[in-house]
Design a protein around this motif. Structure first.
Motif, PDB file in Angstrom:
ATOM      1  N   ARG A  12       0.832  -1.205   0.000  1.00  0.00           N
ATOM      2  CA  ARG A  12       0.000   0.000   0.000  1.00  0.00           C
ATOM      3  C   ARG A  12       0.873   1.264   0.000  1.00  0.00           C
ATOM      4  O   ARG A  12       0.614   2.224  -0.745  1.00  0.00           O
ATOM      5  N   GLN A  13       1.914   1.256   0.834  1.00  0.00           N
ATOM      6  CA  GLN A  13       2.809   2.412   0.887  1.00  0.00           C
ATOM      7  C   GLN A  13       3.540   2.600  -0.441  1.00  0.00           C
ATOM      8  O   GLN A  13       3.704   3.741  -0.919  1.00  0.00           O
ATOM      9  N   ALA A  14       3.951   1.498  -1.065  1.00  0.00           N
ATOM     10  CA  ALA A  14       4.640   1.591  -2.355  1.00  0.00           C
ATOM     11  C   ALA A  14       3.723   2.137  -3.427  1.00  0.00           C
ATOM     12  O   ALA A  14       4.112   2.977  -4.260  1.00  0.00           O
ATOM     13  N   VAL A  15       2.452   1.680  -3.405  1.00  0.00           N
ATOM     14  CA  VAL A  15       1.480   2.197  -4.382  1.00  0.00           C
ATOM     15  C   VAL A  15       1.298   3.695  -4.209  1.00  0.00           C
ATOM     16  O   VAL A  15       1.282   4.469  -5.184  1.00  0.00           O
ATOM     17  N   ASP A  16       1.167   4.159  -2.959  1.00  0.00           N
ATOM     18  CA  ASP A  16       0.999   5.595  -2.704  1.00  0.00           C
ATOM     19  C   ASP A  16       2.213   6.379  -3.196  1.00  0.00           C
ATOM     20  O   ASP A  16       2.071   7.454  -3.807  1.00  0.00           O
ATOM     21  N   THR A  17       3.422   5.823  -2.932  1.00  0.00           N
ATOM     22  CA  THR A  17       4.652   6.511  -3.352  1.00  0.00           C
ATOM     23  C   THR A  17       4.713   6.625  -4.864  1.00  0.00           C
ATOM     24  O   THR A  17       5.028   7.699  -5.414  1.00  0.00           O
ATOM     25  N   ILE A  18       4.405   5.517  -5.564  1.00  0.00           N
ATOM     26  CA  ILE A  18       4.473   5.535  -7.032  1.00  0.00           C
ATOM     27  C   ILE A  18       3.445   6.501  -7.603  1.00  0.00           C
ATOM     28  O   ILE A  18       3.716   7.234  -8.560  1.00  0.00           O
ATOM     29  N   ARG A  19       2.250   6.549  -7.025  1.00  0.00           N
ATOM     30  CA  ARG A  19       1.216   7.469  -7.521  1.00  0.00           C
ATOM     31  C   ARG A  19       1.581   8.924  -7.282  1.00  0.00           C
ATOM     32  O   ARG A  19       1.272   9.805  -8.090  1.00  0.00           O
ATOM     33  N   ARG A  20       2.236   9.189  -6.117  1.00  0.00           N
ATOM     34  CA  ARG A  20       2.688  10.574  -5.868  1.00  0.00           C
ATOM     35  C   ARG A  20       3.720  10.998  -6.898  1.00  0.00           C
ATOM     36  O   ARG A  20       3.850  12.186  -7.193  1.00  0.00           O
ATOM     37  N   ARG A  21       4.443  10.015  -7.429  1.00  0.00           N
ATOM     38  CA  ARG A  21       5.442  10.315  -8.468  1.00  0.00           C
ATOM     39  C   ARG A  21       4.827  10.285  -9.868  1.00  0.00           C
ATOM     40  O   ARG A  21       5.540  10.277 -10.865  1.00  0.00           O
ATOM     41  N   THR A  26       2.741  -0.836 -10.915  1.00  0.00           N
ATOM     42  CA  THR A  26       2.768  -2.224 -11.385  1.00  0.00           C
ATOM     43  C   THR A  26       3.488  -3.099 -10.357  1.00  0.00           C
ATOM     44  O   THR A  26       4.200  -2.596  -9.469  1.00  0.00           O
ATOM     45  N   ALA A  27       3.305  -4.436 -10.495  1.00  0.00           N
ATOM     46  CA  ALA A  27       3.939  -5.377  -9.551  1.00  0.00           C
ATOM     47  C   ALA A  27       5.450  -5.256  -9.592  1.00  0.00           C
ATOM     48  O   ALA A  27       6.122  -5.271  -8.549  1.00  0.00           O
ATOM     49  N   ASP A  28       6.017  -5.147 -10.781  1.00  0.00           N
ATOM     50  CA  ASP A  28       7.472  -5.062 -10.901  1.00  0.00           C
ATOM     51  C   ASP A  28       8.010  -3.801 -10.223  1.00  0.00           C
ATOM     52  O   ASP A  28       9.034  -3.829  -9.534  1.00  0.00           O
ATOM     53  N   ARG A  29       7.320  -2.659 -10.422  1.00  0.00           N
ATOM     54  CA  ARG A  29       7.782  -1.413  -9.793  1.00  0.00           C
ATOM     55  C   ARG A  29       7.675  -1.493  -8.281  1.00  0.00           C
ATOM     56  O   ARG A  29       8.535  -0.981  -7.555  1.00  0.00           O
ATOM     57  N   ILE A  30       6.605  -2.131  -7.788  1.00  0.00           N
ATOM     58  CA  ILE A  30       6.433  -2.253  -6.338  1.00  0.00           C
ATOM     59  C   ILE A  30       7.531  -3.140  -5.754  1.00  0.00           C
ATOM     60  O   ILE A  30       8.117  -2.805  -4.715  1.00  0.00           O
ATOM     61  N   ILE A  31       7.802  -4.252  -6.421  1.00  0.00           N
ATOM     62  CA  ILE A  31       8.872  -5.152  -5.931  1.00  0.00           C
ATOM     63  C   ILE A  31      10.202  -4.427  -5.922  1.00  0.00           C
ATOM     64  O   ILE A  31      10.998  -4.549  -4.979  1.00  0.00           O
ATOM     65  N   GLU A  32      10.460  -3.656  -6.968  1.00  0.00           N
ATOM     66  CA  GLU A  32      11.718  -2.909  -7.033  1.00  0.00           C
ATOM     67  C   GLU A  32      11.789  -1.869  -5.918  1.00  0.00           C
ATOM     68  O   GLU A  32      12.841  -1.673  -5.305  1.00  0.00           O
ATOM     69  N   LEU A  33      10.660  -1.240  -5.623  1.00  0.00           N
ATOM     70  CA  LEU A  33      10.651  -0.177  -4.611  1.00  0.00           C
ATOM     71  C   LEU A  33      10.818  -0.728  -3.203  1.00  0.00           C
ATOM     72  O   LEU A  33      11.556  -0.144  -2.388  1.00  0.00           O
ATOM     73  N   ILE A  34      10.137  -1.860  -2.909  1.00  0.00           N
ATOM     74  CA  ILE A  34      10.224  -2.390  -1.536  1.00  0.00           C
ATOM     75  C   ILE A  34      11.414  -3.326  -1.361  1.00  0.00           C
ATOM     76  O   ILE A  34      11.679  -3.787  -0.252  1.00  0.00           O
TER      77      ILE A  34
END
Length: 200
Positions: A12-21, A26-34
């Motif tokens: 959830r936090q990763a999704v919020d961060t990506i949306r703010r940017r 996507t799943a790949d971006r979330i995995i990369e971020l966390i």
């Protein structure tokens, strides 16, 4: 270990961060971020986040439905209240507009009367200026005539004074002559007797 890294909260936090940017979570971006996690787990969490009702939080479906109905009532009530406020505001604005239109009409009428009065005011002003000009001319003429009269009077006074002085001088001369005549003895008249004729 991957499942613990890709927890629902971290996803959830990763999704919020990506949306703010301004990105797409996507799943790949979330995995990369966390920093790791199973793609299957991340996709499952994404589905849960998209449909919160599927999240197993222990709340009975009946409660959720009641809450949904209550929220709907609250939303509709809020919408009605907002509509009432908007209607009241529209009515106040309408009343204000009507009052402003009345004031505008009154000002337009007053302005029209003022415009109609301008020619008369202009005529009166022009007449006043003309009267003032004529008065100034008459005053100038009167002052000039007064100066001329004063000059004529002064000349006449001078002439009369000179005439009086001459008359006085003549009178004094006559008196003086008469006085001298009175002091001179008058000659005695001699009477001649007729001659006697000695022969007679």
């Amino acid at each position: 270990m991957s499942a613990e890294i890709a927890s629902l909260e971290r996803v959830r936090q990763a999704v919020d961060t990506i949306r703010r940017r301004n990105g797409t979570p996507t799943a790949d971006r979330i995995i990369e971020l966390i920093g790791g996690g199973s793609k299957k787990t991340v996709l499952s969490h994404l589905r849960t986040l998209r449909d919160p009702q599927t999240e197993d939080d222990g709340v009975p479906a009946a409660i959720i439905e009641m809450a949904r109905a209550a929220l709907g009532d609250i939303y509709r009530a809020g919408g009605q209240a907002e509509a009432d406020r908007a209607r009241a505001l529209a009515e106040r604005l309408s009343t204000t507009l009507v009052e402003l239109e009345v004031q505008i009409e009154e000002l337009a009428e007053e302005n029209g009367r003022s415009l109609q009065a301008i020619p008369e005011i202009t005529r009166q002003r022009d007449e006043a200026w003309a009267d003032r000009t004529r008065a100034e001319q008459r005053l100038a003429e009167a002052l000039a005539a007064n100066r001329s009269l004063e000059s004529d009077l002064a000349n006449e006074w001078l002439k009369r004074s000179q005439g009086i002085e001459k008359a006085i001088a003549r009178i004094e001369s006559i008196v003086s002559t008469a006085s001298r005549s009175d002091k001179t003895p008058s000659p005695r008249a001699t009477v001649s007797l007729p001659h006697r004729d000695r022969g007679g």
